[in-house]
Design an enzyme around this catalytic site. Structure first.
Site, short mmCIF file in Angstrom:
data_model
loop_
_atom_site.label_atom_id
_atom_site.label_comp_id
_atom_site.label_asym_id
_atom_site.label_seq_id
_atom_site.Cartn_x
_atom_site.Cartn_y
_atom_site.Cartn_z
N CYS A 174 1.75 -4.48 7.36
CA CYS A 174 0.88 -4.45 6.01
C CYS A 174 -0.61 -5.09 6.61
O CYS A 174 -1.13 -4.10 7.31
CB CYS A 174 1.56 -5.48 5.31
SG CYS A 174 0.90 -5.35 3.66
N ASP A 231 3.96 5.15 -0.48
CA ASP A 231 3.17 3.98 -0.70
C ASP A 231 2.00 4.04 -1.51
O ASP A 231 1.15 4.75 -1.10
CB ASP A 231 2.70 3.71 0.85
CG ASP A 231 1.97 2.29 1.00
OD1 ASP A 231 1.61 1.80 -0.09
OD2 ASP A 231 2.07 1.86 2.06
N HIS A 263 5.68 1.48 0.89
CA HIS A 263 5.26 0.63 1.72
C HIS A 263 6.42 -0.59 2.13
O HIS A 263 7.07 -0.96 1.20
CB HIS A 263 4.10 -0.46 0.89
CG HIS A 263 3.22 -1.43 1.56
ND1 HIS A 263 2.17 -1.05 2.38
CD2 HIS A 263 3.38 -2.42 1.66
CE1 HIS A 263 1.64 -1.88 2.88
NE2 HIS A 263 2.39 -3.14 2.55
#
Length: 294
Positions: A174, A231, A263
């Protein structure tokens, strides 16, 4: 009255944190024992993968980083080194149990894995109760240049504490995925990077002057990037843009898209965990490091 739609990750956060159930006591105890407080984070009642520490040297470490000694979590084989090094770059939630487990997974594969606290100067995400607040009060204040210096310090610490400085890798998730791409353009001693769903494009700002797509010509080590087709924060269009730019530059770096993944698909503590994508991507990550001398 208009309804404000929450960020999907914030919805996960809210749904997972009404209280800490009793079946997580062991999970919490592990965090406390390792020297890190439990973050009030989007951590599910159970993680799918729990990597034991048997045969490993694990625990909290102190990493000298210029004006500050920062905390970190280290895992490495118990045998004689030096071991190849993989630096693990945290999500916005800090070095919680899942990040520590990633270090242990890498240690089981033969690496000295170390996750430094790259937010040490700006604040502790574990003490903040919402994602927007974490971003506003901590993440938005972290300069890329500071992160690069702290990763350099972490690499130096690893080399002096059982690691092989000539076999250096980095992986991040991330927020840390974007940092992985940046570090590949920063350190000429890096052998390879693996970036997990890190942002690729964006507007330049004082603390974040460049993004991965701006640095393709500057990469000093090849990066393998993993992304999810569902995502909502990283559009497929930006992944396609990065892929096209890498191809045009004849870069050794690659991006891989999992069409059905969201995600955070490797993070088995999140509802977005995708077992199929995770099972395919993790061996590819290890093979990428091996292929490039880490």
């Amino acid at each position: 009255m208009d309804t404000i739609q929450k960020d999907p990750l914030q919805q996960q956060f809210d749904s997972l944190n009404p209280a800490i159930p009793t079946d997580r006591r062991g999970f919490i105890a592990g965090l406390v024992a390792s020297g890190f407080a439990l973050a009030v984070q989007p951590v599910a009642a159970q993680t799918v993968i729990k990597t034991p520490a048997d045969g490993l040297v694990t625990g909290a470490v102190d990493i000298p980083a210029g004006d500050l000694t920062i905390r970190g979590y280290r895992a490495m084989p118990a045998g004689k080194g030096p071991f190849p090094v993989v630096m693990v770059v945290e999500e916005i939630f800090g070095i919680h149990e899942w990040v520590q487990d990633i270090c242990r997974r890498l240690a089981k594969a033969g690496y000295l894995a170390v996750a430094p606290d790259l937010f040490a100067r700006q604040g502790d995400p574990s003490k903040i109760d919402s994602i927007p607040k974490i971003i506003e009060t901590v993440i938005s204040k972290v300069p890329d240049a500071q992160v690069m210096r702290d990763l350099d310090a972490t690499a130096a610490w690893a080399a002096a504490n059982g690691g092989d400085a000539t076999r250096l890798g980095v992986t991040g998730f991330c927020w840390g995925g974007r940092i992985t791409w940046l570090y590949a353009a920063h350190n000429p001693k890096l052998k390879a990077g693996v970036a997990w769903y890190g942002r690729l494009v964006g507007q330049p700002a004082e603390l974040t002057p460049k993004h991965p797509i701006d640095l393709i010509g500057a990469f000093k080590a090849p990066v393998l990037g993993f992304y999810g087709g569902k995502d909502q924060g990283i559009p497929v269009a930006s992944v396609d843009q990065m892929q096209a730019a890498l191809k045009a530059a004849d870069s050794k770096s690659e991006v891989r898209l999992y069409a059905e993944a969201d995600h955070g698909f490797l993070a088995d503590y999140r509802p977005s965990y995708n077992p199929a994508a995770a099972a395919d991507a993790w061996p590819r990550a290890l093979a990428w490091f091996k292929q490039h001398g880490v």
